[in-house]
Design an enzyme around this catalytic site. Structure first.
Site, PDB file in Angstrom:
ATOM      1  N   GLU A 117       0.817  -1.243  -0.133  1.00 57.60           N
ATOM      2  CA  GLU A 117       0.032   0.066  -0.083  1.00 57.60           C
ATOM      3  C   GLU A 117       0.872   1.337   0.033  1.00 57.60           C
ATOM      4  O   GLU A 117       0.401   2.509   0.399  1.00 57.60           O
ATOM      5  CB  GLU A 117      -0.926  -0.204   1.327  1.00 57.60           C
ATOM      6  CG  GLU A 117      -1.977  -1.331   0.980  1.00 57.60           C
ATOM      7  CD  GLU A 117      -3.125  -1.469   2.101  1.00 57.60           C
ATOM      8  OE1 GLU A 117      -2.946  -0.442   3.063  1.00 57.60           O
ATOM      9  OE2 GLU A 117      -4.058  -2.050   2.268  1.00 57.60           O
ATOM     10  N   LYS A 122     -15.739  -1.296   2.918  1.00 61.48           N
ATOM     11  CA  LYS A 122     -15.030  -1.916   1.588  1.00 61.48           C
ATOM     12  C   LYS A 122     -16.338  -2.281   0.837  1.00 61.48           C
ATOM     13  O   LYS A 122     -16.896  -3.486   1.111  1.00 61.48           O
ATOM     14  CB  LYS A 122     -13.963  -3.041   1.836  1.00 61.48           C
ATOM     15  CG  LYS A 122     -12.906  -2.333   2.883  1.00 61.48           C
ATOM     16  CD  LYS A 122     -11.945  -3.827   3.288  1.00 61.48           C
ATOM     17  CE  LYS A 122     -10.641  -3.235   3.941  1.00 61.48           C
ATOM     18  NZ  LYS A 122      -9.917  -4.409   4.267  1.00 61.48           N
TER      19      LYS A 122
END
EC number: 4.2.1.11
Length: 429
Positions: free
Chosen positions: A204, A335
């Site tokens: 990330e 999400k």
């Protein structure tokens, strides 16, 4: 009414070099829009199911079956429907799949269509996506929860905690918050170099040094914040994603930092961290099925820090409702690919907000250049977004979209800042 005329799909690559699904939706009025689906590394057991091909192609991770599901089954079912009837479209997708976890057609196929339809409807209405989904009052820019040290399943190191984040809560605007975050990120690289630590990146965009434990990482970040000319706590607070399910074994406990710990011992560890560091949020501090531990932890420290359920809730309204009734956690990680449609995502957010739970919009470790979640964060007023470090284009794309939204809103824009974390009091740190 903007009628769906065409639905197409293709296999593309995500930020980890793995295949994912991209869907294109065309309307009768000539509008064409597309959406790409993300994929996680540490996935909750209760998430909606991605459809993967298996076999040797792409090491089993191909998504040709999901693409075929879009072309052969989903497209005929939604062509002719109104793109502005999102709930109707999403219900048609859920009914067509017919399974509780979307495993027949695949959540990756279903979500791609759901999001592409919403984006096409917004485009047809000549509205930005955040305005189309959120209505006329959508104006809150979220605090960027930047993952600047990667561990756990996001890095090949001995650090058990998956994400160490900074939250620029003291910034006057999103634009300044992004600048502060970027400056701390670059400052951290210098700090790591000076100490002879690795500056390689995790999935990330955060650095992935091999450190002895949680406190060492938090100390490094504190040093970086100060080196950037900012105050630890009042300017830039800290946050964790522990992803505790990854090191939990039922009947044994939590294999954390070279010790086997109970839920009670983990809770004591977090309480000690809160005394020593300005933490505003801890995500997945316990395993996804350790309900008793979650309830006890929330009772113990839930008035002092945000406790975010990711694997615990998997953006599923049913699991969230169960958690609310039990008193587990006080915030929901959002999400879209965990549940598989935009409608179900919005339902989960509404349920959380109505119960007094905070929400944090989130990316996945396998991302694309798609910026939908940036618009959704503003649309639902989540006040927080987690989309990685200020590095790697698939992460920065979301931050850049938020800059555009803030600019478009002009004087109406409001940055959430420390109001996003009402349990945090800098005076106590």
């Amino acid at each position: 009414m903007p009628i769906i005329e065409q639905v197409g799909a293709r296999e593309i690559l995500d930020s980890r070099g793995n295949p994912t699904v991209e869907v294109e939706v065309g309307l009768l009025d000539g509008t064409v829009s597309r959406a790409a689906v993300p994929s996680g590394a540490s996935t909750g057991e209760h998430e909606a199911v991605e459809l993967r091909d298996g076999g040797s192609r792409y090491l089993g991770k191909g998504v040709e079956k999901a693409v075929e599901a879009v072309l052969d089954e989903i497209a005929p079912a939604v062509i002719g429907l109104g793109a502005d009837e999102q709930r109707l479209v999403d219900q048609a997708l859920v009914d067509l799949d017919g399974t509780p976890d979307k495993s027949r057609l695949g959540a990756n196929a279903i979500l791609g269509v759901s999001l592409a339809v919403a984006k096409a409807a917004a485009q047809s209405a000549e509205l930005p996506l955040f305005r189309y989904v959120g209505g006329p009052n959508a104006h809150i820019l979220p605090v960027p929860m930047m993952n600047i040290i990667n561990g756990g399943a996001h890095a090949d190191t001995g650090v058990d905690v998956q994400e160490f984040m900074i939250a620029p809560i003291g910034a006057p605007s999103f634009k300044e918050a992004l600048r502060w975050g970027a400056e701390v990120y670059h400052s951290l690289k210098s700090v790591l170099k000076k100490q002879g630590l690795a500056t390689g990146l995790g999935d990330e965009g955060g650095f992935a040094p091999d450190l002895p434990g949680t406190r060492a990482a938090l100390d490094l970040i504190g040093t970086a914040i100060e080196a950037a000319g900012l105050k630890v706590g009042s300017d830039v607070a800290l946050a964790l994603d522990v992803a505790a399910t990854e090191f939990y074994t039922e009947g044994t406990g939590y294999a954390f930092e070279k010790e086997t710990r109970t839920a009670e011992q983990m809770a004591a560890f977090y309480a000690q961290l809160l005394e020593a560091y300005p933490l505003v949020s801890i995500e997945d501090p316990l395993s996804e099925d350790d309900w008793d531990g979650w309830v006890a932890l929330t009772a113990a420290i839930g008035d002092k820090v945000q406790l975010v359920g990711d694997d615990l809730f998997v953006t599923n309204p049913e699991r969230l409702e169960d958690g609310i009734e039990r008193g587990a956690a006080n915030a929901l990680l959002v999400k879209v690919n965990q549940i598989g449609t935009l409608t179900e995502t919005l339902d989960a957010v509404s349920l959380a907000h109505n119960a007094g739970y905070k929400t944090m919009m989130s990316h996945r470790s396998g991302e694309t250049e798609d910026t939908t979640i940036a618009d959704l964060a503003v649309a639902v007023g989540s006040g927080q977004i987690k989309t990685g470090a200020p590095a790697r284009s698939e992460r920065v794309a979301k931050y850049n979209q938020l800059l555009r939204i803030e600019e478009e809103l002009g004087d109406a824009a409001r940055y959430a800042g420390d109001l996003a974390f009402p349990r945090f009091s800098v005076e106590t740190k």
